[in-house]
Design a protein around this motif. Structure first.
Motif, PDB file in Angstrom:
ATOM      1  N   LEU A   1     -50.268  45.628 -67.321  1.00  0.00           N
ATOM      2  CA  LEU A   1     -49.428  46.042 -66.192  1.00  0.00           C
ATOM      3  C   LEU A   1     -49.389  47.564 -66.087  1.00  0.00           C
ATOM      4  CD1 LEU A   1     -47.403  44.590 -64.156  1.00  0.00           C
ATOM      5  CD2 LEU A   1     -45.615  45.390 -65.697  1.00  0.00           C
ATOM      6  N   GLU A   2     -49.174  48.187 -67.246  1.00  0.00           N
ATOM      7  CA  GLU A   2     -49.042  49.636 -67.268  1.00  0.00           C
ATOM      8  C   GLU A   2     -50.376  50.287 -66.882  1.00  0.00           C
ATOM      9  OE1 GLU A   2     -48.861  53.523 -68.128  1.00  0.00           O
ATOM     10  OE2 GLU A   2     -49.916  52.385 -69.681  1.00  0.00           O
ATOM     11  N   ARG A   3     -51.467  49.761 -67.421  1.00  0.00           N
ATOM     12  CA  ARG A   3     -52.788  50.348 -67.146  1.00  0.00           C
ATOM     13  C   ARG A   3     -53.195  50.129 -65.684  1.00  0.00           C
ATOM     14  NH1 ARG A   3     -55.418  51.843 -71.899  1.00  0.00           N
ATOM     15  NH2 ARG A   3     -54.109  51.286 -73.656  1.00  0.00           N
ATOM     16  N   THR A   4     -52.858  48.946 -65.154  1.00  0.00           N
ATOM     17  CA  THR A   4     -53.204  48.680 -63.752  1.00  0.00           C
ATOM     18  C   THR A   4     -52.402  49.603 -62.833  1.00  0.00           C
ATOM     19  OG1 THR A   4     -53.500  46.385 -64.408  1.00  0.00           O
ATOM     20  CG2 THR A   4     -53.523  46.825 -62.060  1.00  0.00           C
ATOM     21  N   ALA A   5     -51.122  49.789 -63.166  1.00  0.00           N
ATOM     22  CA  ALA A   5     -50.291  50.697 -62.370  1.00  0.00           C
ATOM     23  C   ALA A   5     -50.891  52.096 -62.388  1.00  0.00           C
ATOM     24  CB  ALA A   5     -48.869  50.719 -62.926  1.00  0.00           C
ATOM     25  N   TRP A   6     -51.308  52.513 -63.551  1.00  0.00           N
ATOM     26  CA  TRP A   6     -51.935  53.819 -63.752  1.00  0.00           C
ATOM     27  C   TRP A   6     -53.142  53.960 -62.818  1.00  0.00           C
ATOM     28  CZ3 TRP A   6     -51.814  57.035 -68.562  1.00  0.00           C
ATOM     29  CH2 TRP A   6     -52.868  57.925 -68.647  1.00  0.00           C
ATOM     30  N   GLN A   7     -54.018  52.942 -62.869  1.00  0.00           N
ATOM     31  CA  GLN A   7     -55.265  52.972 -62.104  1.00  0.00           C
ATOM     32  C   GLN A   7     -54.989  52.954 -60.596  1.00  0.00           C
ATOM     33  OE1 GLN A   7     -57.769  53.273 -64.280  1.00  0.00           O
ATOM     34  NE2 GLN A   7     -58.990  53.943 -62.530  1.00  0.00           N
ATOM     35  N   MET A   8     -54.047  52.082 -60.211  1.00  0.00           N
ATOM     36  CA  MET A   8     -53.726  51.940 -58.792  1.00  0.00           C
ATOM     37  C   MET A   8     -53.131  53.228 -58.231  1.00  0.00           C
ATOM     38  SD  MET A   8     -54.479  49.107 -57.434  1.00  0.00           S
ATOM     39  CE  MET A   8     -55.237  47.606 -57.973  1.00  0.00           C
ATOM     40  N   ASN A   9     -52.376  53.940 -59.062  1.00  0.00           N
ATOM     41  CA  ASN A   9     -51.712  55.153 -58.596  1.00  0.00           C
ATOM     42  C   ASN A   9     -52.620  56.373 -58.633  1.00  0.00           C
ATOM     43  OD1 ASN A   9     -49.107  54.267 -57.842  1.00  0.00           O
ATOM     44  ND2 ASN A   9     -48.614  53.959 -59.997  1.00  0.00           N
ATOM     45  N   LEU A  10     -53.815  56.194 -59.190  1.00  0.00           N
ATOM     46  CA  LEU A  10     -54.736  57.332 -59.259  1.00  0.00           C
ATOM     47  C   LEU A  10     -55.322  57.649 -57.891  1.00  0.00           C
ATOM     48  CD1 LEU A  10     -55.904  59.309 -61.296  1.00  0.00           C
ATOM     49  CD2 LEU A  10     -57.659  57.636 -61.880  1.00  0.00           C
ATOM     50  N   PHE A  11     -55.382  56.656 -57.017  1.00  0.00           N
ATOM     51  CA  PHE A  11     -55.953  56.848 -55.674  1.00  0.00           C
ATOM     52  C   PHE A  11     -54.931  56.428 -54.618  1.00  0.00           C
ATOM     53  CE2 PHE A  11     -59.451  55.841 -58.591  1.00  0.00           C
ATOM     54  CZ  PHE A  11     -60.179  57.014 -58.475  1.00  0.00           C
ATOM     55  N   PRO A  12     -55.032  56.976 -53.397  1.00  0.00           N
ATOM     56  CA  PRO A  12     -54.107  56.555 -52.323  1.00  0.00           C
ATOM     57  C   PRO A  12     -54.264  55.062 -52.030  1.00  0.00           C
ATOM     58  CG  PRO A  12     -55.365  58.504 -51.689  1.00  0.00           C
ATOM     59  CD  PRO A  12     -55.968  58.013 -52.950  1.00  0.00           C
ATOM     60  N   ALA A  13     -53.150  54.393 -51.780  1.00  0.00           N
ATOM     61  CA  ALA A  13     -53.183  52.937 -51.560  1.00  0.00           C
ATOM     62  C   ALA A  13     -54.076  52.571 -50.373  1.00  0.00           C
ATOM     63  CB  ALA A  13     -51.771  52.416 -51.338  1.00  0.00           C
ATOM     64  N   SER A  14     -54.181  53.500 -49.388  1.00  0.00           N
ATOM     65  CA  SER A  14     -54.977  53.188 -48.199  1.00  0.00           C
ATOM     66  C   SER A  14     -56.466  53.051 -48.521  1.00  0.00           C
ATOM     67  CB  SER A  14     -54.768  54.267 -47.126  1.00  0.00           C
ATOM     68  OG  SER A  14     -54.957  55.551 -47.698  1.00  0.00           O
ATOM     69  N   ALA A  15     -56.859  53.473 -49.726  1.00  0.00           N
ATOM     70  CA  ALA A  15     -58.266  53.355 -50.112  1.00  0.00           C
ATOM     71  C   ALA A  15     -58.612  51.923 -50.496  1.00  0.00           C
ATOM     72  CB  ALA A  15     -58.560  54.285 -51.296  1.00  0.00           C
ATOM     73  N   TYR A  16     -57.561  51.115 -50.734  1.00  0.00           N
ATOM     74  CA  TYR A  16     -57.811  49.749 -51.187  1.00  0.00           C
ATOM     75  C   TYR A  16     -57.882  48.781 -50.004  1.00  0.00           C
ATOM     76  CZ  TYR A  16     -56.419  51.814 -55.638  1.00  0.00           C
ATOM     77  OH  TYR A  16     -56.335  52.618 -56.733  1.00  0.00           O
ATOM     78  N   SER A  17     -58.373  47.574 -50.272  1.00  0.00           N
ATOM     79  CA  SER A  17     -58.487  46.558 -49.221  1.00  0.00           C
ATOM     80  C   SER A  17     -57.082  46.105 -48.787  1.00  0.00           C
ATOM     81  CB  SER A  17     -59.249  45.345 -49.767  1.00  0.00           C
ATOM     82  OG  SER A  17     -58.456  44.732 -50.776  1.00  0.00           O
ATOM     83  N   ALA A  18     -57.035  45.387 -47.649  1.00  0.00           N
ATOM     84  CA  ALA A  18     -55.730  44.937 -47.125  1.00  0.00           C
ATOM     85  C   ALA A  18     -55.002  44.054 -48.136  1.00  0.00           C
ATOM     86  CB  ALA A  18     -55.951  44.170 -45.822  1.00  0.00           C
ATOM     87  N   GLY A  19     -55.739  43.194 -48.821  1.00  0.00           N
ATOM     88  CA  GLY A  19     -55.126  42.301 -49.803  1.00  0.00           C
ATOM     89  C   GLY A  19     -54.480  43.072 -50.936  1.00  0.00           C
TER      90      GLY A  19
END
Lengths: 268, 327
Positions: free
Chosen positions: A183-201
């Motif tokens: 959970l902590e590592r995924t949060a870390w990774q997800m927060n490294l880039f703007p959320a808009s860079a990810y797919s809609a899902g």
């Protein structure tokens, strides 16, 4: 409230005094997590710098947002270390020790298990925020500092709530240490880039189910005067405190239920 | 802080108190030795099963049972750490699982195996934090600290960290920490484990004085039977979650009807010289009607140089009771 604060200060004092009995460990713990945070950020900076930004976000803005999440994580590591490592406290029977005292677990555990090594990510986060602001300055408005305080607090509550949900599995004697780390590592990774860079899902996932996007991404729009470039439009830009309260309501509910179902571990 | 609870009846009342655990079935029973990744067979274990008892104020009750008998579960139910599956336990008239904070405010707990003190900082620092946890008024705290320091002979030890104390000193520190808020119920779980005989005796005297002079009610869970014999008036024997015996230790001994014997060392001459003697051991059962006649016979054989009663110790009685209950 006065007694509560006095108790937390007493916990902090005795925790620091205990930690300072082992000064090398104290300094090593802080420096270890500080360099860890900085090197992780450095990897992202090199990557983003090569492409000149992500989805219209400049390097400085991305570093600024990532720095905010590092400060939030540092607070979790320091103040809520006991919740992060809850599985250990259950297995070793320390939970019983807390429950035979006339205070709630969430009143005792943060102070009693305070961990100075969380200062590392906090310092690194503050440095990254300063660095990001230097190369991409946010709008200097009167509400900049109050909004930053709200954003940081909301992010801490969001991260704490998710940690509490996972930690609650320990009450059922289910080992979830690996899930806490993931959970902590995924949060870390997800927060490294703007959320808009990810797919809609993924955007939907990190807005609704695991609301990491509220830790820095959405509220940073206001600091940089940007319109919403995410999936959910402009209302979400203001909703970090609401997301934090909703997450905490769920997290605390799961936590309370876990305490009721607690089976204990062997002897007292 | 402590209230006179004698007027209000028992301090603890258990009514059909039951606590079950859901645990994974033993592989030896199920015959499934796989990883258990997909399917696991669970079973209900009755850790505490339909207990009914009361504990009066200012008394000491020993809790005895084999490992897994339910002692720790019972203590956790009394302190509100666990919620009963059915039935209830009332402590000072309140259900601990519903009113945990109010109930534990009047309870002190000493874990023989687990410390409540901060290991690396002076004992007095731990006590200062505990004062805030229990919201003890500063004036009361100072008075209580002084009287406990005198009672437990802790004056020189307060500035020292627990890691610098001997085990006996540390246990005294634990007891001091547990009494700082003036509880009327003290729960001791193996308080003398690992202590030498001098330290044990000191701790036992101290606990007795707390009961007699301060009116504290004590529940003592221990595998050290001599602790229970010396401290407690009553005992509760737990076996597989049920009460095997509840009452005084004297009544238990009388009820157990264990064969007791008198073993005598008898010196008598060998007939080969005036200084040559042999020592023989003669055992006389104490249960028969002819004990006096057998004693007279032995006395006529030579000089009795030693005597010992065997077979009636509480430890032997308990071993037999638990053995019978298990088989």
């Amino acid at each position: 409230m006065g007694t509560y604060l006095a108790l937390q200060m007493a916990y902090l004092h005795i925790g620091l005094k205990s930690a300072l009995q082992y000064r090398v460990n104290f300094v090593g713990g802080v420096l270890g997590l500080l360099t860890h945070s900085l090197f992780a950020a450095l990897g992202g900076i090199v990557l983003i710098d090569r492409f000149g930004g992500v989805e219209g976000w400049e390097l400085g803005q991305i570093v600024f947002m990532f720095g905010l999440t590092r400060i939030q994580t540092g607070v979790i590591y320091s103040v809520f270390r006991g919740i992060v490592g809850w599985e250990f406290y259950v297995q070793e029977g320390f939970v019983d020790r807390y429950l035979v005292r006339p205070r709630g677990l969430l009143t005792q555990v943060p102070g009693a298990e305070f961990d100075v090594s969380g200062f590392g990510p906090m310092i690194a986060g503050a440095g990254l925020v300063a660095f990001g602001a230097a190369i991409s300055p946010p709008n200097l408005t009167w509400w900049l500092v109050p909004w930053l305080a709200v954003v940081i607090s909301s992010g801490i509550v969001i991260q704490l709530s998710l940690t509490m949900i996972v930690a609650s599995f320990a009450f059922y004697n289910v080992q979830m240490g690996a899930a806490t780390n993931s959970l902590e590592r995924t949060a870390w990774q997800m927060n490294l880039f703007p959320a808009s860079a990810y797919s809609a899902g993924v955007q939907a996932l990190i807005t609704v189910a695991l609301p990491w996007a509220f830790m820095a991404f959405y509220p940073a729009h206001l600091l940089y005067g940007r319109d919403s470039d995410g999936l959910f439009g402009s209302p979400v830009l203001y909703l970090s405190p609401v997301a934090a309260m909703a997450a905490f309501a769920v997290g605390y509910g799961v936590w309370r239920r876990g305490i009721r179902k607690y089976q204990g571990m062997g002897g007292m | 802080m402590r209230e006179d609870s004698s007027a209000t009846g028992p301090i603890i009342v258990a009514n059909q108190l039951t606590r079950h655990y859901k645990v994974q079935k033993n592989a030896l029973k199920t015959g499934r030795f796989g990883l258990g990744l997909v399917r696991r067979e669970m079973e209900i274990v009755k850790a505490i099963d339909d207990l009914n008892f009361t504990i009066e104020p200012a008394t000491a009750v020993g809790l005895i049972g084999l490992n897994g008998a339910g002692k720790s579960t019972l203590l956790k139910l009394i302190t509100g750490v666990l919620v009963p599956t059915s039935g209830e336990v009332l402590v000072g008239g309140l259900q601990p699982s519903e009113h945990r904070k109010e109930v534990v405010r009047n309870i002190g707990v000493v874990f023989g195996h687990r410390s409540q003190l901060w290991w690396d900082v002076p004992l007095i620092d731990s006590l200062n934090v505990l004062r805030l946890i229990y919201s003890v008024d500063e004036k009361d705290y100072k008075q209580r600290l002084q009287s406990l320091t005198d009672l437990l002979e802790m004056g020189d030890l307060l500035p020292r960290a627990p890691r610098q104390l001997s085990l006996g000193q540390r246990v005294r520190g634990e007891i001091m920490a547990s009494l700082l808020h003036g509880p009327n119920l003290l729960i001791l779980d193996e308080p003398t484990v690992g202590l030498d005989i001098i330290a044990k005796a000191k701790i036992r005297r101290l606990i007795r004085s707390l009961i007699e002079e301060e009116g504290v009610t004590v529940i003592l869970a221990s595998h050290e039977v001599s602790d229970i014999e010396e401290i407690c008036e009553r005992t509760i024997l737990l076996h597989e979650g049920r009460i095997l015996y509840e009452g005084t230790i004297e009544a238990l001994k009388a009820q157990a009807n264990v064969e007791r014997s008198l073993v005598l060392d008898v010196e008598r001459g060998t007939g080969q010289g005036s200084d040559d003697v042999v020592v023989e051991q003669v055992t006389i059962p104490l249960s028969g009607n002819d004990t006096a006649r057998r004693l007279a016979e032995v006395a006529s054989l030579g000089t009795v140089s030693g005597a010992q009663v065997t077979g009636g110790s509480l430890e032997v009685i308990l071993a037999r009771l638990f053995d019978e209950a298990t088989n």
